[in-house]
Design a protein around this motif. Structure first.
Motif, short mmCIF file in Angstrom:
data_model
loop_
_atom_site.label_atom_id
_atom_site.label_comp_id
_atom_site.label_asym_id
_atom_site.label_seq_id
_atom_site.Cartn_x
_atom_site.Cartn_y
_atom_site.Cartn_z
N GLY A 107 -0.19 -4.36 2.34
CA GLY A 107 0.24 -5.74 2.18
C GLY A 107 -0.43 -6.41 1.00
N LEU A 108 -0.83 -5.63 0.00
CA LEU A 108 -1.66 -6.17 -1.08
C LEU A 108 -0.81 -7.04 -2.02
CD1 LEU A 108 -3.89 -3.06 -1.75
CD2 LEU A 108 -4.15 -4.90 -0.07
N SER A 109 -1.20 -8.28 -2.13
CA SER A 109 -0.34 -9.27 -2.78
C SER A 109 -0.98 -9.91 -4.01
CB SER A 109 0.01 -10.38 -1.79
OG SER A 109 -1.17 -10.92 -1.23
N LYS A 144 6.01 -13.48 -9.10
CA LYS A 144 5.09 -12.83 -8.16
C LYS A 144 3.62 -12.83 -8.57
CE LYS A 144 6.66 -11.43 -5.04
NZ LYS A 144 7.18 -12.10 -3.81
N LEU A 154 4.34 -11.99 -13.93
CA LEU A 154 5.12 -10.91 -13.30
C LEU A 154 6.33 -11.53 -12.59
CD1 LEU A 154 5.58 -8.03 -12.17
CD2 LEU A 154 3.95 -8.60 -10.37
N LYS A 170 10.11 -10.65 -10.72
CA LYS A 170 10.75 -9.52 -10.04
C LYS A 170 12.16 -9.90 -9.59
CE LYS A 170 9.60 -8.46 -5.83
NZ LYS A 170 8.65 -8.18 -4.77
N ARG A 225 14.52 -2.51 -7.04
CA ARG A 225 13.77 -3.59 -7.69
C ARG A 225 13.71 -3.42 -9.19
NH1 ARG A 225 11.08 -2.44 -3.05
NH2 ARG A 225 10.96 -4.17 -1.59
N ASN A 234 7.31 -2.79 -4.23
CA ASN A 234 7.30 -4.26 -4.13
C ASN A 234 6.07 -4.86 -4.84
OD1 ASN A 234 7.95 -6.83 -3.15
ND2 ASN A 234 6.66 -6.51 -1.35
N PHE A 235 6.10 -4.90 -6.16
CA PHE A 235 4.93 -5.35 -6.91
C PHE A 235 4.71 -6.86 -6.76
CE2 PHE A 235 5.77 -1.31 -8.91
CZ PHE A 235 4.49 -0.78 -8.95
N GLU A 236 3.47 -7.21 -6.43
CA GLU A 236 3.16 -8.62 -6.16
C GLU A 236 1.92 -9.13 -6.87
OE1 GLU A 236 3.45 -10.18 -2.33
OE2 GLU A 236 5.56 -9.64 -2.22
N ILE A 245 -0.22 -4.24 -8.78
CA ILE A 245 -0.34 -3.67 -7.43
C ILE A 245 0.86 -4.07 -6.58
CG2 ILE A 245 -1.58 -5.54 -6.22
CD1 ILE A 245 -3.55 -3.17 -5.32
N SER A 246 1.23 -3.18 -5.63
CA SER A 246 2.42 -3.46 -4.81
C SER A 246 2.06 -3.63 -3.34
CB SER A 246 3.46 -2.35 -4.97
OG SER A 246 3.06 -1.17 -4.30
N ASP A 247 2.87 -4.40 -2.67
CA ASP A 247 2.74 -4.70 -1.24
C ASP A 247 3.68 -3.76 -0.48
OD1 ASP A 247 3.02 -5.75 1.30
OD2 ASP A 247 3.59 -7.75 0.66
N ASP A 248 3.13 -2.97 0.45
CA ASP A 248 3.97 -2.01 1.18
C ASP A 248 4.73 -2.64 2.34
OD1 ASP A 248 1.96 -2.47 2.99
OD2 ASP A 248 1.46 -0.37 3.32
N ASN A 249 4.54 -3.93 2.55
CA ASN A 249 5.26 -4.64 3.61
C ASN A 249 5.13 -3.99 4.98
OD1 ASN A 249 6.33 -7.03 2.47
ND2 ASN A 249 7.89 -5.84 1.39
N GLN A 288 5.27 1.81 -0.65
CA GLN A 288 3.87 2.25 -0.64
C GLN A 288 3.00 1.23 -1.38
OE1 GLN A 288 4.89 6.01 -2.61
NE2 GLN A 288 4.07 7.08 -0.83
N THR A 289 1.68 1.44 -1.26
CA THR A 289 0.76 0.64 -2.06
C THR A 289 0.57 1.36 -3.39
OG1 THR A 289 -0.38 -0.15 -0.09
CG2 THR A 289 -1.54 -0.37 -2.18
#
Lengths: 314, 63
Positions: free
Chosen positions: A92-94, A279, A292, A294, A301, B22-24, B40-44, B53-54
Motif C-alpha cells: 500500500g506504499l503511497s 499522484k 507524477l 497517472k 495504466r 499502481n504508481f503513487e 514506488i507503487s501501491d499494491d492495493n 505488486q510493490t
C-alpha cells in the motif's frame, strides 16, 4: 467454601490479572512498542516476478522508459515475508522520501483495512524505512534492512490509514497528507518520530477543498520553507486541479490551480472512463517540480512525468 | 493570471501498458551531481502479487 469454589475464584483472579497484563502490553504495543521494529524487505528484479506474462510485458516496456530527458536505471519488486502471516503488514506504499543520496528511503502505507488482534483493532497506517543497493552505474539492484512502525496522530493514536503523500522540510520535519481530509499532520523525526504528530496544518477551508470520496492531497513537496500540495482529481466544474502553497507556519495558504495532463491527447482527456489523477510530486535541486500524473482504465495504466514548477495558475 | 502560466515539459509518457502497476509515490536524489527519480507503487492489498505488486523504479535525469 469448598476447594472447587476457591479454585474457581483463584482462576478467575488469575485470568483477570492475565487480562490486565495483556491489556497493558497491547496498550504499550500501540503506544510505542510498534515503533522501530527491525524486519527485512526482499527484492527481485521487476522483470522476474511470479507472473510470466507481466515479466514479458515489462521487458518489452523497458526501451520505452528512456528518452532524451531520462534513462531507466533498474526496477525492483519489493515484498516482505511477514505478509504470509499478516497480509497487510507490507504494501500500500503511497509516498516516499530519499535520504543519503538515494541509499535509504522512507515510505508510508495507505492501507486502511483493519484486522482484529486479541479483540483489539489493529490499524494499518505504517511507515517503512530500508536501504537500497545500486551497482557502479547507479542501477538499482536490491533492497534490504527494513525498520518499520506505525503512524500516530496528535493524540498518539494510530491513524486509520489513507496516508497518501509525504514531504520533508529540513532533515527531520515531515508532513503527511490524506484522502478525504483538508489538513496535513507533521512529525519531528528527531523527537517523537511517527509516534506522535506535533502539528496540524490546515490546507484550506472546506468550501474550497473538494469533497470527492477517496480522494485527497496525493502530491506534496517542499518549495523553500513552504509546502506545495495538489488535490488528486479535478473538481466537477473545473478545468484544473486545486493546489495550494502552504506556509509551514500555517499563517498563509495561497490557493493555486494546477493545469494537469496538458500534453495528453484529447482522445484520452475526453474519455470519461479513463481516470486522470495526480499522484505525487518532488522538488529538484534547481527548484523545478516533477509531478507524477497517472491515467488508468481498470488495470491498464499510463504514467506521465511532468516537469516544471511553473505549471501553476493563480 | 495567464502570464504566470508556462507550458510544462513532459519527461516521460509511457503509453498504456499492463506492465505498469499502481504508481503513487515519487522522490528525487542526487549522486555525483546527477539527479535521479525513484518511483514506488501501491499494491492495493494484492498480497499474492497476481495483479499488482510493490514496484520501485529508478530513473536518471539527463537535463
Amino acid at each position: 467454601m469448598d476447594n472447587d469454589l476457591l479454585n474457581l475464584i483463584a482462576n478467575l483472579l488469575s485470568m483477570k490479572r492475565l487480562s490486565i497484563v495483556l491489556t497493558i502490553l497491547l496498550f504499550l504495543y500501540y503506544k510505542g512498542f510498534s515503533q522501530n521494529v527491525k524486519t527485512e524487505v526482499y527484492s527481485l528484479p521487476w522483470t522476474n516476478s511470479k507472473n510470466e506474462k507481466k515479466n514479458e510485458a515489462r521487458k518489452k516496456l523497458i526501451p520505452c522508459l528512456s528518452n532524451d530527458n531520462l534513462v531507466f536505471k533498474g526496477g525492483l519488486v519489493l515484498y516482505s515475508r511477514s505478509n504470509k502471516t499478516n497480509k497487510y503488514d507490507f504494501g500500500g506504499l503511497s509516498a516516499l522520501h530519499c535520504f543519503d543520496n538515494g541509499r535509504t528511503i522512507m515510505t508510508v502505507s495507505d492501507y486502511s483495512l483493519e484486522e482484529k488482534l486479541a479483540k483489539q483493532t489493529q490499524f494499518k497506517s505504517k511507515w517503512f524505512q530500508f536501504t537500497l543497493e545500486y551497482d557502479d552505474e547507479q542501477t538499482l539492484v536490491g533492497a534490504k534492512g527494513m525498520v518499520k512502525g506505525q503512524v500516530h496522530d496528535l493524540n498518539s493514536l494510530i491513524i486509520r490509514g489513507e496516508i497518501e503523500s509525504m514531504a520533508y522540510l529540513g532533515d527531520s520535519i515531515v508532513y503527511v497528507g490524506f484522502d478525504n481530509l483538508n489538513y496535513l499532520l507533521s512529525y519531528d523525526l528527531k523527537k517523537s518520530g511517527f509516534g506522535c504528530a506535533v502539528d496540524k496544518l490546515s490546507v484550506d477551508d472546506k468550501q474550497c477543498f473538494p469533497a470527492r470520496k477517496n480522494a485527497g492531497i496525493e502530491a506534496l513537496t517542499n518549495v523553500g520553507d513552504s509546502l506545495f500540495a495538489i488535490y488528486e482529481v479535478k473538481g466537477n466544474d473545473n478545468d484544473y486541479y486545486e493546489a495550494w502553497l502552504i506556509d509551514s507556519g500555517g499563517k498563509n495558504t495561497e490557493r493555486l490551480r494546477y493545469n494537469g495532463f496538458v500534453n495528453v491527447s484529447d482522445t484520452y482527456m475526453n474519455n470519461s472512463s479513463i481516470l486522470k489523477e495526480v499522484k505525487g510530486a518532488t522538488t529538484l535541486q534547481n527548484g523545478d517540480i516533477v509531478i507524477l500524473e497517472k491515467l488508468f482504465k481498470r488495470l491498464i495504466r499510463q504514467i506521465v512525468f511532468v516537469s516544471y514548477s511553473s505549471i501553476l495558475r493563480k | 493570471m495567464k502570464e504566470n502560466y508556462i507550458e510544462p515539459i513532459t519527461l516521460l509518457d509511457t503509453g498504456f501498458s499492463k506492465a505498469l502497476d499502481n504508481f503513487e509515490g515519487i522522490d528525487s536524489y542526487t549522486v555525483d551531481g546527477k539527479e535521479y527519480l525513484l518511483l514506488i507503487s501501491d499494491d492495493n492489498g494484492d498480497w499474492n502479487g497476481e495483479k499488482q505488486q510493490t514496484l520501485l523504479l529508478n530513473f536518471k535525469l539527463l537535463k
